[in-house]
Design a protein around this motif. Structure first.
Motif, PDB file in Angstrom:
ATOM      1  N   ASN A  23     -13.644  -2.395  -8.476  1.00 16.48           N
ATOM      2  CA  ASN A  23     -12.330  -2.470  -8.477  1.00 16.48           C
ATOM      3  C   ASN A  23     -11.505  -3.472  -8.527  1.00 16.48           C
ATOM      4  O   ASN A  23     -10.339  -3.429  -8.946  1.00 16.48           O
ATOM      5  CB  ASN A  23     -12.156  -2.023  -6.928  1.00 16.48           C
ATOM      6  CG  ASN A  23     -12.555  -0.673  -6.477  1.00 16.48           C
ATOM      7  OD1 ASN A  23     -12.462   0.204  -7.184  1.00 16.48           O
ATOM      8  ND2 ASN A  23     -13.236  -0.370  -5.323  1.00 16.48           N
ATOM      9  N   LYS A  24     -11.949  -4.605  -8.542  1.00 17.82           N
ATOM     10  CA  LYS A  24     -11.060  -6.172  -8.752  1.00 17.82           C
ATOM     11  C   LYS A  24     -10.695  -6.177 -10.268  1.00 17.82           C
ATOM     12  O   LYS A  24      -9.833  -6.112 -10.482  1.00 17.82           O
ATOM     13  CB  LYS A  24     -12.099  -7.188  -8.477  1.00 17.82           C
ATOM     14  CG  LYS A  24     -11.001  -8.438  -8.277  1.00 17.82           C
ATOM     15  CD  LYS A  24     -11.798  -9.337  -7.521  1.00 17.82           C
ATOM     16  CE  LYS A  24     -10.972 -10.730  -7.170  1.00 17.82           C
ATOM     17  NZ  LYS A  24     -11.601 -11.998  -6.533  1.00 17.82           N
ATOM     18  N   SER A  26     -10.846  -3.635 -12.308  1.00 16.55           N
ATOM     19  CA  SER A  26      -9.684  -2.329 -12.867  1.00 16.55           C
ATOM     20  C   SER A  26      -8.361  -2.754 -12.217  1.00 16.55           C
ATOM     21  O   SER A  26      -7.328  -2.459 -13.145  1.00 16.55           O
ATOM     22  CB  SER A  26     -10.179  -0.999 -12.266  1.00 16.55           C
ATOM     23  OG  SER A  26      -9.966  -1.010 -10.817  1.00 16.55           O
ATOM     24  N   ARG A  27      -8.034  -3.277 -11.179  1.00 16.19           N
ATOM     25  CA  ARG A  27      -6.864  -3.833 -10.929  1.00 16.19           C
ATOM     26  C   ARG A  27      -6.149  -4.873 -11.548  1.00 16.19           C
ATOM     27  O   ARG A  27      -5.096  -4.983 -12.131  1.00 16.19           O
ATOM     28  CB  ARG A  27      -6.931  -4.489  -9.379  1.00 16.19           C
ATOM     29  CG  ARG A  27      -5.653  -4.912  -8.573  1.00 16.19           C
ATOM     30  CD  ARG A  27      -5.827  -5.235  -7.083  1.00 16.19           C
ATOM     31  NE  ARG A  27      -6.721  -6.356  -6.862  1.00 16.19           N
ATOM     32  CZ  ARG A  27      -6.755  -7.666  -7.110  1.00 16.19           C
ATOM     33  NH1 ARG A  27      -5.623  -7.957  -7.493  1.00 16.19           N
ATOM     34  NH2 ARG A  27      -7.827  -8.225  -6.906  1.00 16.19           N
ATOM     35  N   LEU A  28      -7.039  -5.896 -12.220  1.00 14.90           N
ATOM     36  CA  LEU A  28      -6.462  -6.689 -13.020  1.00 14.90           C
ATOM     37  C   LEU A  28      -5.942  -6.240 -14.175  1.00 14.90           C
ATOM     38  O   LEU A  28      -5.019  -6.631 -15.013  1.00 14.90           O
ATOM     39  CB  LEU A  28      -7.827  -7.818 -13.335  1.00 14.90           C
ATOM     40  CG  LEU A  28      -8.291  -8.847 -12.263  1.00 14.90           C
ATOM     41  CD1 LEU A  28      -9.391  -9.530 -12.865  1.00 14.90           C
ATOM     42  CD2 LEU A  28      -7.010  -9.789 -12.290  1.00 14.90           C
ATOM     43  N   GLU A  30      -4.825  -3.063 -14.480  1.00 11.73           N
ATOM     44  CA  GLU A  30      -3.597  -2.289 -14.000  1.00 11.73           C
ATOM     45  C   GLU A  30      -2.576  -3.152 -14.028  1.00 11.73           C
ATOM     46  O   GLU A  30      -1.408  -3.017 -14.423  1.00 11.73           O
ATOM     47  CB  GLU A  30      -3.809  -1.818 -12.742  1.00 11.73           C
ATOM     48  CG  GLU A  30      -4.785  -0.235 -12.721  1.00 11.73           C
ATOM     49  CD  GLU A  30      -5.333   0.188 -11.644  1.00 11.73           C
ATOM     50  OE1 GLU A  30      -4.713   0.001 -10.547  1.00 11.73           O
ATOM     51  OE2 GLU A  30      -6.136   1.116 -11.437  1.00 11.73           O
ATOM     52  N   GLU A  31      -2.605  -4.644 -13.568  1.00 13.13           N
ATOM     53  CA  GLU A  31      -1.519  -5.395 -13.412  1.00 13.13           C
ATOM     54  C   GLU A  31      -1.560  -6.001 -14.741  1.00 13.13           C
ATOM     55  O   GLU A  31      -0.785  -7.287 -14.747  1.00 13.13           O
ATOM     56  CB  GLU A  31      -1.826  -6.503 -12.399  1.00 13.13           C
ATOM     57  CG  GLU A  31      -2.008  -5.681 -10.816  1.00 13.13           C
ATOM     58  CD  GLU A  31      -2.860  -6.837  -9.891  1.00 13.13           C
ATOM     59  OE1 GLU A  31      -3.248  -7.817 -10.263  1.00 13.13           O
ATOM     60  OE2 GLU A  31      -2.710  -6.440  -8.670  1.00 13.13           O
ATOM     61  N   ASN A  32      -1.998  -5.780 -15.866  1.00 14.60           N
ATOM     62  CA  ASN A  32      -1.732  -6.511 -17.256  1.00 14.60           C
ATOM     63  C   ASN A  32      -2.128  -7.965 -17.193  1.00 14.60           C
ATOM     64  O   ASN A  32      -1.675  -8.681 -17.890  1.00 14.60           O
ATOM     65  CB  ASN A  32      -0.421  -6.314 -17.642  1.00 14.60           C
ATOM     66  CG  ASN A  32      -0.090  -4.758 -17.890  1.00 14.60           C
ATOM     67  OD1 ASN A  32      -0.655  -4.025 -18.731  1.00 14.60           O
ATOM     68  ND2 ASN A  32       1.196  -4.252 -17.439  1.00 14.60           N
ATOM     69  N   LYS A  33      -3.371  -8.364 -16.450  1.00 17.26           N
ATOM     70  CA  LYS A  33      -3.617  -9.800 -16.157  1.00 17.26           C
ATOM     71  C   LYS A  33      -5.092  -9.494 -16.969  1.00 17.26           C
ATOM     72  O   LYS A  33      -5.537 -10.622 -17.420  1.00 17.26           O
ATOM     73  CB  LYS A  33      -4.028  -9.916 -14.832  1.00 17.26           C
ATOM     74  CG  LYS A  33      -2.628 -10.316 -13.863  1.00 17.26           C
ATOM     75  CD  LYS A  33      -3.120 -10.658 -12.622  1.00 17.26           C
ATOM     76  CE  LYS A  33      -1.806 -10.681 -11.798  1.00 17.26           C
ATOM     77  NZ  LYS A  33      -2.264 -10.758 -10.474  1.00 17.26           N
ATOM     78  N   TYR A 152      -8.333 -14.322  -8.614  1.00 16.41           N
ATOM     79  CA  TYR A 152      -7.604 -13.823  -9.665  1.00 16.41           C
ATOM     80  C   TYR A 152      -6.659 -12.761  -9.098  1.00 16.41           C
ATOM     81  O   TYR A 152      -7.055 -11.922  -8.166  1.00 16.41           O
ATOM     82  CB  TYR A 152      -8.603 -13.319 -10.903  1.00 16.41           C
ATOM     83  CG  TYR A 152      -9.338 -14.511 -11.276  1.00 16.41           C
ATOM     84  CD1 TYR A 152      -8.805 -15.253 -12.419  1.00 16.41           C
ATOM     85  CD2 TYR A 152     -10.636 -14.620 -11.162  1.00 16.41           C
ATOM     86  CE1 TYR A 152      -9.556 -16.123 -13.028  1.00 16.41           C
ATOM     87  CE2 TYR A 152     -11.434 -15.649 -11.950  1.00 16.41           C
ATOM     88  CZ  TYR A 152     -10.766 -16.466 -12.890  1.00 16.41           C
ATOM     89  OH  TYR A 152     -11.633 -17.408 -13.562  1.00 16.41           O
TER      90      TYR A 152
END
Ligand code: SF4
Length: 152
Positions: A23-24, A26-28, A30-33, A152
């Motif tokens: 999840n961490k 995929s969140r990165l 999604e946030e374009n990081k 992050y």
């Protein structure tokens, strides 16, 4: 910008057609990081494919020609793993990646442990081929487990 294993972002690119969603990670994305990479697909494999393990050492040894990557049926796929590693390095250089988060235990992506070449689920300390090449070139490579403890 962070480079991450595609399977950790939820893409179904593992040898058996599954993902390893974290999840961490995929969140990165999604946030374009972060952006995704799958060294094995870059090496020329498709999904599904045979499982492979390193025989005779780890990714460092493969890069030095002392070990090989072999599929379960015995096919030597070392060249494709090396090709995928260099293509991933090229991507990391071009995007100027600050950190690379790769899936633990994979013969490409493992950065602390990999399977021992017996196809029995036994792990040994070592890098996959891509992780070894990235580390050699100065990139910080961490696993999804290490990511969990980083901010992050
Ligand atoms: S090569 Fe790396 S990114 Fe691709 S499926 Fe295997 S562990 Fe995931």
């Amino acid at each position: 910008m962070i480079l991450v294993s595609s399977c950790l972002a939820g893409l179904e690119v593992r040898y058996n057609g599954t993902h390893s969603l974290n999840n961490k990670v995929s969140r990165l994305v999604e946030e374009n990081k972060a952006v995704t990479v799958c060294p094995e697909l870059l090496g020329g494999f498709s999904t599904p494919r045979e499982p492979a393990e390193i025989i005779g050492g780890d990714g460092e040894d493969v890069l030095e020609g002392r070990a090989k990557v072999v599929e379960k049926s015995g096919e030597d796929v070392t060249d494709l793993y090396i090709k995928g590693a260099y293509a991933t390095l090229d991507k990391a250089v071009k995007m100027n990646a600050t950190t690379v988060v790769l899936k633990e235990n994979s013969p490409s992506c493992g950065s602390s442990t990999i399977y021992n070449g017996e196809f029995k689920g036994k792990k040994v300390v070592g890098n996959g081929v891509t992780s070894a090449l990235l580390k050699r070139n100065g990139f910080q490579v961490i696993s999804e487990k290490q990511l969990a403890t980083n901010n992050y």
